[in-house]
Design a protein around this motif. Structure first.
Motif, PDB file in Angstrom:
ATOM      1  N   MET A 189      -3.164  12.519   1.711  1.00 11.01           N
ATOM      2  CA  MET A 189      -2.715  13.971   2.098  1.00 11.01           C
ATOM      3  C   MET A 189      -1.938  14.576   1.060  1.00 11.01           C
ATOM      4  N   ARG A 190      -1.283  13.931   0.143  1.00  8.24           N
ATOM      5  CA  ARG A 190      -0.781  14.131  -1.014  1.00  8.24           C
ATOM      6  C   ARG A 190      -1.434  14.922  -2.213  1.00  8.24           C
ATOM      7  N   GLY A 191      -2.775  14.755  -2.034  1.00 12.11           N
ATOM      8  CA  GLY A 191      -3.724  15.308  -3.021  1.00 12.11           C
ATOM      9  C   GLY A 191      -3.901  14.404  -4.397  1.00 12.11           C
ATOM     10  N   ASP A 192      -2.687  13.958  -4.702  1.00 13.39           N
ATOM     11  CA  ASP A 192      -2.840  12.948  -6.120  1.00 13.39           C
ATOM     12  C   ASP A 192      -2.375  11.740  -5.698  1.00 13.39           C
ATOM     13  N   PRO A 193      -3.190  10.777  -5.317  1.00 17.02           N
ATOM     14  CA  PRO A 193      -2.549   9.746  -4.182  1.00 17.02           C
ATOM     15  C   PRO A 193      -1.759   8.620  -5.153  1.00 17.02           C
ATOM     16  N   ALA A 194      -1.938   8.806  -6.463  1.00 20.58           N
ATOM     17  CA  ALA A 194      -1.257   7.616  -7.001  1.00 20.58           C
ATOM     18  C   ALA A 194      -0.388   8.065  -8.326  1.00 20.58           C
ATOM     19  N   GLY A 195      -0.044   9.306  -8.060  1.00 20.96           N
ATOM     20  CA  GLY A 195       0.908   9.652  -9.139  1.00 20.96           C
ATOM     21  C   GLY A 195       0.087  10.543 -10.122  1.00 20.96           C
ATOM     22  N   ASP A 196       0.674  10.691 -11.225  1.00 20.69           N
ATOM     23  CA  ASP A 196      -0.087  11.575 -12.238  1.00 20.69           C
ATOM     24  C   ASP A 196       0.310  10.863 -13.595  1.00 20.69           C
ATOM     25  N   PHE A 197      -0.717  10.525 -14.370  1.00 20.31           N
ATOM     26  CA  PHE A 197      -0.443   9.899 -15.804  1.00 20.31           C
ATOM     27  C   PHE A 197      -0.057  10.828 -16.782  1.00 20.31           C
ATOM     28  N   GLU A 198      -0.266  12.432 -16.531  1.00 16.04           N
ATOM     29  CA  GLU A 198       0.345  13.296 -17.605  1.00 16.04           C
ATOM     30  C   GLU A 198       1.798  13.159 -17.490  1.00 16.04           C
ATOM     31  N   ASP A 199       2.540  13.049 -16.175  1.00  8.29           N
ATOM     32  CA  ASP A 199       3.793  13.073 -15.781  1.00  8.29           C
ATOM     33  C   ASP A 199       4.397  11.827 -16.466  1.00  8.29           C
ATOM     34  N   VAL A 243       0.710  -0.964  -0.156  1.00  3.93           N
ATOM     35  CA  VAL A 243      -0.078   0.005  -0.034  1.00  3.93           C
ATOM     36  C   VAL A 243       0.900   1.304   0.014  1.00  3.93           C
ATOM     37  N   ARG A 244       1.830   1.316   0.772  1.00  5.64           N
ATOM     38  CA  ARG A 244       2.719   2.381   1.044  1.00  5.64           C
ATOM     39  C   ARG A 244       3.466   2.609  -0.430  1.00  5.64           C
ATOM     40  N   GLU A 245       3.981   1.557  -0.927  1.00  2.00           N
ATOM     41  CA  GLU A 245       4.913   1.541  -2.284  1.00  2.00           C
ATOM     42  C   GLU A 245       4.187   1.661  -3.532  1.00  2.00           C
ATOM     43  N   GLN A 246       2.736   1.312  -3.454  1.00  2.00           N
ATOM     44  CA  GLN A 246       1.904   1.101  -4.428  1.00  2.00           C
ATOM     45  C   GLN A 246       2.291   0.139  -5.439  1.00  2.00           C
ATOM     46  N   PHE A 247       2.833  -1.065  -4.937  1.00  2.00           N
ATOM     47  CA  PHE A 247       3.091  -2.062  -5.856  1.00  2.00           C
ATOM     48  C   PHE A 247       2.075  -3.207  -5.900  1.00  2.00           C
ATOM     49  N   HIS A 248       0.789  -2.893  -5.422  1.00  2.00           N
ATOM     50  CA  HIS A 248      -0.227  -3.945  -5.519  1.00  2.00           C
ATOM     51  C   HIS A 248      -0.974  -3.558  -6.800  1.00  2.00           C
ATOM     52  N   ILE A 297     -10.399   5.328  -3.989  1.00  2.00           N
ATOM     53  CA  ILE A 297      -9.918   4.146  -3.902  1.00  2.00           C
ATOM     54  C   ILE A 297      -8.853   4.042  -2.556  1.00  2.00           C
ATOM     55  N   HIS A 298      -8.400   5.162  -2.357  1.00  4.22           N
ATOM     56  CA  HIS A 298      -7.180   5.042  -1.096  1.00  4.22           C
ATOM     57  C   HIS A 298      -8.173   5.228   0.137  1.00  4.22           C
ATOM     58  N   ALA A 299      -9.540   5.574  -0.129  1.00  2.00           N
ATOM     59  CA  ALA A 299     -10.296   5.923   1.227  1.00  2.00           C
ATOM     60  C   ALA A 299     -10.823   4.499   1.223  1.00  2.00           C
ATOM     61  N   CYS A 300     -11.144   3.729   0.370  1.00  2.00           N
ATOM     62  CA  CYS A 300     -11.610   2.071   0.536  1.00  2.00           C
ATOM     63  C   CYS A 300     -10.476   1.385   1.127  1.00  2.00           C
ATOM     64  N   LEU A 345      -1.099   0.045   9.901  1.00  2.00           N
ATOM     65  CA  LEU A 345      -0.098   0.567   8.906  1.00  2.00           C
ATOM     66  C   LEU A 345      -0.751   0.986   7.512  1.00  2.00           C
ATOM     67  N   ILE A 346      -1.765   0.336   7.057  1.00  2.00           N
ATOM     68  CA  ILE A 346      -2.494   0.407   5.752  1.00  2.00           C
ATOM     69  C   ILE A 346      -3.171   1.572   5.998  1.00  2.00           C
ATOM     70  N   ILE A 347      -3.767   2.031   7.071  1.00  2.00           N
ATOM     71  CA  ILE A 347      -4.665   3.290   7.520  1.00  2.00           C
ATOM     72  C   ILE A 347      -3.642   4.433   7.187  1.00  2.00           C
ATOM     73  N   LEU A 348      -2.642   4.280   7.880  1.00  2.00           N
ATOM     74  CA  LEU A 348      -1.491   5.278   8.012  1.00  2.00           C
ATOM     75  C   LEU A 348      -0.914   5.623   6.518  1.00  2.00           C
ATOM     76  N   PHE A 349      -0.464   4.731   5.664  1.00  2.00           N
ATOM     77  CA  PHE A 349      -0.117   4.926   4.483  1.00  2.00           C
ATOM     78  C   PHE A 349      -1.217   5.285   3.492  1.00  2.00           C
ATOM     79  N   SER A 350      -2.463   4.867   3.642  1.00  2.00           N
ATOM     80  CA  SER A 350      -3.537   5.392   2.741  1.00  2.00           C
ATOM     81  C   SER A 350      -3.763   6.793   3.181  1.00  2.00           C
ATOM     82  N   ILE A 351      -3.734   7.201   4.419  1.00  2.00           N
ATOM     83  CA  ILE A 351      -3.943   8.663   4.727  1.00  2.00           C
ATOM     84  C   ILE A 351      -2.602   9.314   4.062  1.00  2.00           C
ATOM     85  N   GLU A 352      -1.543   8.863   4.289  1.00  2.00           N
ATOM     86  CA  GLU A 352      -0.176   9.550   3.565  1.00  2.00           C
ATOM     87  C   GLU A 352      -0.777   9.829   2.016  1.00  2.00           C
ATOM     88  N   HIS A 353      -1.049   9.048   1.502  1.00  2.00           N
ATOM     89  CA  HIS A 353      -1.452   8.917  -0.073  1.00  2.00           C
ATOM     90  C   HIS A 353      -2.720  10.173  -0.104  1.00  2.00           C
TER      91      HIS A 353
END
Length: 163
Positions: free
Chosen positions: A148-158, A64-69, A91-94, A138-146
């Motif tokens: 709080m970043r605003g764009d939780p899984a990176g940006d496809f434009e980048d 969840v933290r590293e997003q390799f799921h 998705i991160h809220a779920c 830990l999953i809760i904390l890592f999801s909250i971290e994502h």
């Protein structure tokens, strides 16, 4: 993301790798004992199962933290960026809610089984289930971290511009 969480997930992945190696060695020893020594150790199966529970749940939290799921991005790729961000937030809220369920019901399972012993290991059965609530937190904390970043899984434009 800050340096501590990155080291924390690296630690969980390393601990998971050590657990997998230890489990493989234990099972190898069990097979050797069964077929060569004609005396299989009684504790080997329970020990390997215990290790597997521990390393799988902590690797899941690190995932969840590293997003390799595993995730399917077909729908994300065709929607507008605003909708994509909303989808990722949802998705991160779920995932955080799934972590919450692991934490709550995992804690109940630990409490219900703490008084029972794993006979071949002499450990509490609750100890075997302890990774559920710990990884849930830990999953809760890592999801909250994502989140709080605003764009939780990176940006496809980048990602598209990097090609």
């Amino acid at each position: 993301m800050g340096p501590w969480p990155a080291r924390g997930s690296s630690f969980m992945l390393c601990a998971g790798a050590v657990g997998l190696i230890a489990m493989t060695a234990i099972i190898g020893y069990q097979v050797f004992g069964r077929y060569v020594l004609r005396a299989s150790p009684s504790w080997a199966e329970e020990a390997s199962l215990l290790l597997m529970i521990w390393y799988v749940f902590f690797a899941a939290a690190a995932g969840v933290r590293e997003q390799f799921h595993i995730r399917i991005t077909a729908l994300e790729n065709v929607v507008a960026p605003e909708i994509r961000r909303a989808m990722r937030f949802f998705i991160h809220a779920c995932v955080a809610l799934a972590g919450l369920s692991l934490a709550i019901w995992g804690s109940e399972l630990v409490a219900l089984t703490w008084g029972h012993e794993i006979p071949t290991l002499g450990l509490s059965r609750g100890f075997a289930y302890l990774p559920l609530p710990l990884s849930g937190v830990l999953i809760i904390l890592f999801s909250i971290e994502h989140l709080m970043r605003g764009d939780p899984a990176g940006d496809f434009e980048d990602e598209a511009s990097a090609d």
